[in-house]
Design an enzyme around this catalytic site. Sequence first.
Site, PDB file in Angstrom:
ATOM      1  N   ARG A 145       0.845  -1.199   0.000  1.00 39.72           N
ATOM      2  CA  ARG A 145       0.000   0.000   0.000  1.00 39.72           C
ATOM      3  C   ARG A 145       0.880   1.249   0.000  1.00 39.72           C
ATOM      4  O   ARG A 145       1.839   1.331   0.769  1.00 39.72           O
ATOM      5  CB  ARG A 145      -0.879   0.067   1.250  1.00 39.72           C
ATOM      6  CG  ARG A 145      -1.875  -1.069   1.402  1.00 39.72           C
ATOM      7  CD  ARG A 145      -2.577  -0.947   2.757  1.00 39.72           C
ATOM      8  NE  ARG A 145      -3.290  -2.161   3.110  1.00 39.72           N
ATOM      9  CZ  ARG A 145      -3.592  -2.505   4.374  1.00 39.72           C
ATOM     10  NH1 ARG A 145      -3.244  -1.698   5.378  1.00 39.72           N
ATOM     11  NH2 ARG A 145      -4.241  -3.616   4.629  1.00 39.72           N
ATOM     12  N   HIS A 171       2.582  -2.827   5.430  1.00 35.06           N
ATOM     13  CA  HIS A 171       2.059  -2.782   4.055  1.00 35.06           C
ATOM     14  C   HIS A 171       2.740  -1.671   3.251  1.00 35.06           C
ATOM     15  O   HIS A 171       2.844  -1.754   2.032  1.00 35.06           O
ATOM     16  CB  HIS A 171       0.547  -2.579   4.058  1.00 35.06           C
ATOM     17  CG  HIS A 171      -0.217  -3.782   4.551  1.00 35.06           C
ATOM     18  ND1 HIS A 171      -0.478  -4.868   3.747  1.00 35.06           N
ATOM     19  CD2 HIS A 171      -0.746  -4.061   5.751  1.00 35.06           C
ATOM     20  CE1 HIS A 171      -1.159  -5.773   4.442  1.00 35.06           C
ATOM     21  NE2 HIS A 171      -1.334  -5.315   5.668  1.00 35.06           N
ATOM     22  N   ASP A 194      -2.132  -9.585   3.740  1.00 34.52           N
ATOM     23  CA  ASP A 194      -3.328  -9.997   4.465  1.00 34.52           C
ATOM     24  C   ASP A 194      -3.935 -11.200   3.749  1.00 34.52           C
ATOM     25  O   ASP A 194      -4.034 -11.219   2.518  1.00 34.52           O
ATOM     26  CB  ASP A 194      -4.359  -8.861   4.512  1.00 34.52           C
ATOM     27  CG  ASP A 194      -3.912  -7.717   5.407  1.00 34.52           C
ATOM     28  OD1 ASP A 194      -2.968  -7.912   6.209  1.00 34.52           O
ATOM     29  OD2 ASP A 194      -4.510  -6.633   5.303  1.00 34.52           O
ATOM     30  N   TYR A 225      -6.442 -10.477  17.802  1.00 36.54           N
ATOM     31  CA  TYR A 225      -5.711  -9.206  17.794  1.00 36.54           C
ATOM     32  C   TYR A 225      -6.652  -8.145  17.230  1.00 36.54           C
ATOM     33  O   TYR A 225      -7.335  -8.410  16.242  1.00 36.54           O
ATOM     34  CB  TYR A 225      -4.443  -9.318  16.930  1.00 36.54           C
ATOM     35  CG  TYR A 225      -3.565  -8.086  17.005  1.00 36.54           C
ATOM     36  CD1 TYR A 225      -2.711  -7.888  18.082  1.00 36.54           C
ATOM     37  CD2 TYR A 225      -3.621  -7.120  16.002  1.00 36.54           C
ATOM     38  CE1 TYR A 225      -1.917  -6.740  18.157  1.00 36.54           C
ATOM     39  CE2 TYR A 225      -2.822  -5.975  16.084  1.00 36.54           C
ATOM     40  CZ  TYR A 225      -1.986  -5.792  17.161  1.00 36.54           C
ATOM     41  OH  TYR A 225      -1.213  -4.654  17.237  1.00 36.54           O
ATOM     42  N   HIS A 276      -8.328  -7.692  13.502  1.00 41.09           N
ATOM     43  CA  HIS A 276      -7.927  -8.825  12.661  1.00 41.09           C
ATOM     44  C   HIS A 276      -8.881 -10.019  12.778  1.00 41.09           C
ATOM     45  O   HIS A 276      -8.471 -11.173  12.684  1.00 41.09           O
ATOM     46  CB  HIS A 276      -6.488  -9.238  12.977  1.00 41.09           C
ATOM     47  CG  HIS A 276      -5.490  -8.234  12.480  1.00 41.09           C
ATOM     48  ND1 HIS A 276      -5.374  -6.980  13.043  1.00 41.09           N
ATOM     49  CD2 HIS A 276      -4.619  -8.267  11.458  1.00 41.09           C
ATOM     50  CE1 HIS A 276      -4.445  -6.296  12.389  1.00 41.09           C
ATOM     51  NE2 HIS A 276      -3.975  -7.048  11.418  1.00 41.09           N
ATOM     52  N   ASP A 294     -11.180 -10.596  10.593  1.00 42.30           N
ATOM     53  CA  ASP A 294     -11.588 -11.078   9.271  1.00 42.30           C
ATOM     54  C   ASP A 294     -10.417 -11.338   8.332  1.00 42.30           C
ATOM     55  O   ASP A 294     -10.597 -11.556   7.139  1.00 42.30           O
ATOM     56  CB  ASP A 294     -12.556 -10.079   8.622  1.00 42.30           C
ATOM     57  CG  ASP A 294     -11.909  -8.719   8.391  1.00 42.30           C
ATOM     58  OD1 ASP A 294     -10.757  -8.508   8.840  1.00 42.30           O
ATOM     59  OD2 ASP A 294     -12.554  -7.865   7.757  1.00 42.30           O
ATOM     60  N   HIS A 295      -9.207 -11.291   8.872  1.00 37.40           N
ATOM     61  CA  HIS A 295      -8.043 -11.659   8.057  1.00 37.40           C
ATOM     62  C   HIS A 295      -6.873 -11.986   8.970  1.00 37.40           C
ATOM     63  O   HIS A 295      -6.863 -11.613  10.137  1.00 37.40           O
ATOM     64  CB  HIS A 295      -7.654 -10.540   7.082  1.00 37.40           C
ATOM     65  CG  HIS A 295      -7.120  -9.294   7.738  1.00 37.40           C
ATOM     66  ND1 HIS A 295      -7.928  -8.344   8.331  1.00 37.40           N
ATOM     67  CD2 HIS A 295      -5.851  -8.854   7.906  1.00 37.40           C
ATOM     68  CE1 HIS A 295      -7.188  -7.361   8.821  1.00 37.40           C
ATOM     69  NE2 HIS A 295      -5.921  -7.653   8.585  1.00 37.40           N
ATOM     70  N   HIS A 334      -2.830 -11.376   9.089  1.00 41.43           N
ATOM     71  CA  HIS A 334      -1.784 -10.521   8.517  1.00 41.43           C
ATOM     72  C   HIS A 334      -0.422 -11.156   8.793  1.00 41.43           C
ATOM     73  O   HIS A 334      -0.146 -11.571   9.915  1.00 41.43           O
ATOM     74  CB  HIS A 334      -1.892  -9.131   9.176  1.00 41.43           C
ATOM     75  CG  HIS A 334      -0.690  -8.258   9.001  1.00 41.43           C
ATOM     76  ND1 HIS A 334      -0.701  -7.119   8.222  1.00 41.43           N
ATOM     77  CD2 HIS A 334       0.574  -8.349   9.509  1.00 41.43           C
ATOM     78  CE1 HIS A 334       0.495  -6.543   8.261  1.00 41.43           C
ATOM     79  NE2 HIS A 334       1.285  -7.275   9.028  1.00 41.43           N
TER      80      HIS A 334
HETATM   81 ZN   LIG Z   1      -2.235  -6.323   7.222  1.00 39.15          ZN
END
Ligand SMILES: [Zn+2]
Length: 241
Positions: free
Chosen positions: A166, A182, A189, A217, A220, A222-223, A225
Site C-alpha cells: 500500500r 504494508h 493480508d 488481535y 484482525h 476477518d483476516h 496478517h
Molecule cells: Zn495487514
Amino acid sequence: MLHKIISFVTATVLAVAGLTVTAAPAHADGCYTWGRTLSQGMNGEDVRQLQIRVSGYPGYGAVLGIDGDYGPATKAAVTRFQQAYGLPGDGIAGGQTFTKIYQLQDDDCTPVNFSYAELNTCNSTWGGGAVSSATARANALVSMWKLQAMRHALGDGAIRVTSGFRSVACNNAAGGASNSRHLYGDAVDLGAGPHTLCRLAQQARNHGFNGILGPGYPGHGDHTHVDHRSGRFWSASSCGI
Ligand SMILES: [Zn+2]
C-alpha cells in the site's frame, strides 16, 4: 508455466516429424538461471537468488537472512525445501533442486501461485510507500516465496491474498496503522477459505514471518496478517498465538 508446455508440445511435434531436437535446459528462468552447484561456504548473487526461493523454509520461528552467504541456516533451509518436494535432503543446491525451483516459478521469478499484481492492488508503480518502488517489489517477492512454501505445507490448497503493498494514500484509505508493514511491501493480508484464519496464522510461524496478526488481535477478526518486520511480533489470541 504455459510457455514450458508449449515448448514441450513443440518439441514433441518436431520429434514426431522425425526432426532432431536438441533438448534445451529447463527454462522457467526468464529472470534467472543458476550456473553452478551451490553449497555451504559459497557466496554470491546466485546464493542470494537461491535464498529468496527457500526463504519460506527457515524452520519454526526463524527468518532466513538473504545476504548471499551460504551458511548453516541456508543449508538447513535448502534441506527443508528438498524434503518438502521429495528430493534427497543434502542441503546442496544442484540440478534437481534448481529444476524444482524452475518448475515452481514464472518468468518474472514469482512463484507460480502468486503474482506481483495480486500483491499490489493499490497502484501499478509500487511507489508512494515507505521505501523505494524497487525495495517494495523485492520485499513482496520474498513474501510470495514464503507464502508458496506455506501453501505447499498446507497441502497445496489456495491461499487467498486480500491486501499487499500500500502507498501512504492506499494505507490511509484502508485504515491501516501509520507504520504499517504494508507500506514496505512485505505485509500480506490473507482471507479465510479454504484454510481458516487460525490455520493460516499457526502455519505462518514455520515460514519466516516475524509479524503474524490474526483473530484475537484488534482489527484482525476477518483476516490474518503476515509480514517480515525486523523483530518477532505474533498475536492471534483466539488461535492460541
Ligand atoms: Zn495487514
